[in-house]
Structures are given as C-alpha cells and as structure tokens.
Design a protein around this motif. Structure first.
Motif, short mmCIF file in Angstrom:
data_model
loop_
_atom_site.label_atom_id
_atom_site.label_comp_id
_atom_site.label_asym_id
_atom_site.label_seq_id
_atom_site.Cartn_x
_atom_site.Cartn_y
_atom_site.Cartn_z
N TYR A 6 50.21 43.62 43.43
CA TYR A 6 49.70 42.50 42.64
C TYR A 6 50.66 42.15 41.52
CZ TYR A 6 45.21 42.46 44.99
OH TYR A 6 44.21 42.34 45.93
N ALA A 10 52.18 38.53 41.05
CA ALA A 10 52.03 37.85 39.76
C ALA A 10 53.39 37.39 39.24
CB ALA A 10 51.35 38.77 38.75
N CYS A 13 54.40 34.32 41.00
CA CYS A 13 53.55 33.17 40.68
C CYS A 13 53.57 32.82 39.20
CB CYS A 13 52.12 33.45 41.12
SG CYS A 13 51.92 33.62 42.88
N VAL A 18 46.64 29.99 39.32
CA VAL A 18 46.15 30.99 40.28
C VAL A 18 44.68 31.27 40.07
CG1 VAL A 18 48.41 32.12 40.48
CG2 VAL A 18 46.75 32.95 38.80
N VAL A 20 41.97 34.61 40.28
CA VAL A 20 41.92 36.07 40.27
C VAL A 20 40.47 36.50 40.41
CG1 VAL A 20 42.32 38.14 38.88
CG2 VAL A 20 43.97 36.27 38.81
N THR A 22 38.08 40.03 40.33
CA THR A 22 38.15 41.41 39.87
C THR A 22 37.10 42.27 40.57
OG1 THR A 22 36.69 40.91 38.00
CG2 THR A 22 39.06 40.75 37.61
N SER A 27 35.40 36.00 38.53
CA SER A 27 36.51 35.16 38.99
C SER A 27 37.07 34.40 37.80
CB SER A 27 36.03 34.17 40.04
OG SER A 27 35.59 34.85 41.19
N ASP A 29 40.34 31.55 36.77
CA ASP A 29 41.44 30.72 37.23
C ASP A 29 42.21 30.23 36.02
OD1 ASP A 29 40.38 27.45 37.19
OD2 ASP A 29 38.95 29.07 36.90
N ILE A 32 49.46 31.82 35.01
CA ILE A 32 49.97 33.13 34.63
C ILE A 32 50.94 32.94 33.48
CG2 ILE A 32 51.33 35.13 35.33
CD1 ILE A 32 50.15 34.87 38.09
N LEU A 42 46.36 35.55 31.79
CA LEU A 42 46.11 34.19 32.26
C LEU A 42 45.89 33.26 31.06
CD1 LEU A 42 43.55 34.84 35.13
CD2 LEU A 42 45.99 34.42 35.34
N ILE A 85 42.06 44.09 39.84
CA ILE A 85 42.22 42.88 40.65
C ILE A 85 41.96 43.20 42.12
CG2 ILE A 85 43.86 41.13 41.45
CD1 ILE A 85 45.22 41.31 38.73
N LEU A 88 44.36 37.89 44.25
CA LEU A 88 45.16 37.00 43.41
C LEU A 88 45.76 35.96 44.34
CD1 LEU A 88 47.42 38.00 40.51
CD2 LEU A 88 48.23 36.34 42.14
#
Length: 95
Positions: A6, A10, A13, A18, A20, A22, A27, A29, A32, A42, A85, A88
């Motif tokens: 991950y 990451a 990206c 993105v 994510v 957990t 969740s 968004d 990054i 994030l 995570i 992702l």
C-alpha cells in the motif's frame, strides 16, 4: 495486500484523488498529500467554514471577501495508518 505494498501504491498515486477503505469499515476519499513509513495523509475536500474572520470591513475588500460571504476551508487532513488499509484505489475527479 500488505502494508508495504500500500505504501508503494500510495507513492505512485501521490497528488491523485483516491479512495481508501479501512479495517473498521470507514471509507475516505481525497488527494494523497503525504506518504511516510507508517501513514498516508489524505487532503479531504470539505465545505466547513473558517472560524476566525477579519474584524475590519477594509480587510474584507483587501482579501476579496464581502460581508455575508466567508472564506471556506478547502481541505482537512486525515492520517491513515497503512496497517489499517484494506483497499486503496484511484477515483475519477472532475472539475
């Protein structure tokens, strides 16, 4: 996928939008903003208002604000540990 993978995803990206998920089912968004050994940070878009406002009317004009219109906080930061995570993934971002 283990945490090390991950971290590599990451890094690839970085500065992209993105999603994510957990281990506790949450969740998130966002973009990054930072990656280190243990966490991904994030930048999550938000519409929350700033608490402090300029006190004088002259400063409203100086910064382009008018009475009744307040600056908005653009992003909040959320640090997510790689160990938490479960997914992702890239998300489409349209302006």
């Amino acid at each position: 996928m283990e945490a090390n993978n991950y971290q590599q995803v990451a890094w690839s990206c970085m500065n992209k939008y993105v999603g994510v998920t957990t281990t506790d089912g949450q969740s998130h968004d966002g973009f990054i903003a930072h990656v280190d050994q243990d966490f991904v940070t994030l930048a999550i878009p938000t519409n929350e208002m700033f608490q402090g406002m300029p006190a004088q009317n002259s400063t409203y004009r100086q910064f382009g604000f008018h009475p009744g219109f307040f600056p908005r906080r653009r992003f909040i930061q959320r640090r997510v540990p790689f160990g938490a995570i479960t997914a992702l993934f890239l998300l489409p971002f349209f302006i």
